[in-house]
Design a protein around this motif. Structure first.
Motif, PDB file in Angstrom:
ATOM      1  N   GLU A 165     -57.919 -28.509  -2.224  1.00 29.64           N
ATOM      2  CA  GLU A 165     -56.543 -28.534  -1.652  1.00 29.64           C
ATOM      3  C   GLU A 165     -56.700 -28.987  -0.228  1.00 29.64           C
ATOM      4  N   LEU A 166     -55.960 -29.954   0.117  1.00 25.55           N
ATOM      5  CA  LEU A 166     -56.048 -30.625   1.476  1.00 25.55           C
ATOM      6  C   LEU A 166     -54.814 -30.533   2.016  1.00 25.55           C
ATOM      7  N   GLY A 167     -53.825 -29.737   1.478  1.00 22.66           N
ATOM      8  CA  GLY A 167     -52.426 -29.512   2.262  1.00 22.66           C
ATOM      9  C   GLY A 167     -51.820 -30.833   2.670  1.00 22.66           C
ATOM     10  N   LYS A 168     -51.057 -30.605   3.682  1.00 23.20           N
ATOM     11  CA  LYS A 168     -50.156 -31.738   4.304  1.00 23.20           C
ATOM     12  C   LYS A 168     -50.990 -32.734   4.917  1.00 23.20           C
ATOM     13  N   TYR A 169     -52.394 -32.811   4.840  1.00 26.92           N
ATOM     14  CA  TYR A 169     -53.256 -33.913   5.737  1.00 26.92           C
ATOM     15  C   TYR A 169     -54.004 -34.610   4.524  1.00 26.92           C
ATOM     16  N   ALA A 170     -53.672 -34.354   3.317  1.00 26.30           N
ATOM     17  CA  ALA A 170     -54.413 -35.020   2.177  1.00 26.30           C
ATOM     18  C   ALA A 170     -54.406 -36.512   2.243  1.00 26.30           C
ATOM     19  N   PHE A 171     -53.333 -37.095   2.622  1.00 21.13           N
ATOM     20  CA  PHE A 171     -53.247 -38.611   2.626  1.00 21.13           C
ATOM     21  C   PHE A 171     -54.305 -39.150   3.925  1.00 21.13           C
ATOM     22  N   GLU A 172     -54.101 -38.330   4.901  1.00 15.29           N
ATOM     23  CA  GLU A 172     -55.100 -38.800   6.124  1.00 15.29           C
ATOM     24  C   GLU A 172     -56.559 -38.630   5.646  1.00 15.29           C
ATOM     25  N   VAL A 173     -56.999 -37.463   5.210  1.00 18.58           N
ATOM     26  CA  VAL A 173     -58.350 -37.461   4.630  1.00 18.58           C
ATOM     27  C   VAL A 173     -58.745 -38.454   3.690  1.00 18.58           C
ATOM     28  N   LEU A 174     -58.039 -38.487   2.699  1.00 19.63           N
ATOM     29  CA  LEU A 174     -58.268 -39.471   1.652  1.00 19.63           C
ATOM     30  C   LEU A 174     -58.257 -40.877   2.062  1.00 19.63           C
ATOM     31  N   SER A 175     -57.670 -41.328   2.877  1.00 18.05           N
ATOM     32  CA  SER A 175     -57.597 -42.588   3.690  1.00 18.05           C
ATOM     33  C   SER A 175     -58.803 -42.628   4.350  1.00 18.05           C
ATOM     34  N   ALA A 176     -59.173 -41.631   5.326  1.00 20.65           N
ATOM     35  CA  ALA A 176     -60.684 -41.678   5.947  1.00 20.65           C
ATOM     36  C   ALA A 176     -61.697 -41.753   4.919  1.00 20.65           C
ATOM     37  N   TYR A 177     -61.759 -41.267   3.821  1.00 19.69           N
ATOM     38  CA  TYR A 177     -62.861 -41.307   2.886  1.00 19.69           C
ATOM     39  C   TYR A 177     -62.825 -42.758   2.416  1.00 19.69           C
ATOM     40  N   ALA A 178     -61.837 -43.381   2.128  1.00 24.09           N
ATOM     41  CA  ALA A 178     -61.418 -44.589   1.570  1.00 24.09           C
ATOM     42  C   ALA A 178     -62.095 -45.717   2.575  1.00 24.09           C
ATOM     43  N   ALA A 179     -61.727 -45.556   3.773  1.00 21.10           N
ATOM     44  CA  ALA A 179     -62.055 -46.589   4.871  1.00 21.10           C
ATOM     45  C   ALA A 179     -63.528 -46.478   4.954  1.00 21.10           C
ATOM     46  N   SER A 180     -64.216 -45.191   5.026  1.00 23.94           N
ATOM     47  CA  SER A 180     -65.792 -45.106   5.409  1.00 23.94           C
ATOM     48  C   SER A 180     -66.132 -45.675   4.236  1.00 23.94           C
ATOM     49  N   LEU A 181     -65.908 -45.384   2.904  1.00 21.98           N
ATOM     50  CA  LEU A 181     -66.587 -45.989   1.607  1.00 21.98           C
ATOM     51  C   LEU A 181     -66.448 -47.457   1.870  1.00 21.98           C
ATOM     52  N   ALA A 182     -65.481 -48.056   2.287  1.00 18.41           N
ATOM     53  CA  ALA A 182     -65.217 -49.633   2.282  1.00 18.41           C
ATOM     54  C   ALA A 182     -66.001 -50.024   3.288  1.00 18.41           C
ATOM     55  N   LEU A 183     -66.401 -49.439   4.423  1.00 21.37           N
ATOM     56  CA  LEU A 183     -66.949 -49.886   5.688  1.00 21.37           C
ATOM     57  C   LEU A 183     -68.598 -49.955   5.184  1.00 21.37           C
ATOM     58  N   LEU A 184     -68.886 -48.692   4.413  1.00 19.44           N
ATOM     59  CA  LEU A 184     -70.201 -48.793   4.024  1.00 19.44           C
ATOM     60  C   LEU A 184     -70.642 -49.777   2.982  1.00 19.44           C
TER      61      LEU A 184
END
Length: 52
Positions: free
Chosen positions: A4-23
């Protein structure tokens, strides 16, 4: 299973997506540069062999 990520779910998932894309981009760039270096080395070795 997603935590459960709460109200920051979009930000956290966006950060994961950006990190995976950069890797992924780093892996692709590294592999392409490795192939280019390997080709340059093969050309240099062939030239050295031809020149004695």
């Amino acid at each position: 299973m997603m935590p459960e990520l709460g109200k920051y779910a979009f930000e956290v998932l966006s950060a994961y997506a950006a990190s995976l894309a950069l890797l992924g981009l780093l892996v692709v760039v590294t592999l392409r540069r490795g192939k280019a270096a390997q080709a340059a080395l093969a050309r240099a070795e062939a030239e050295a062999k031809a020149n004695g």
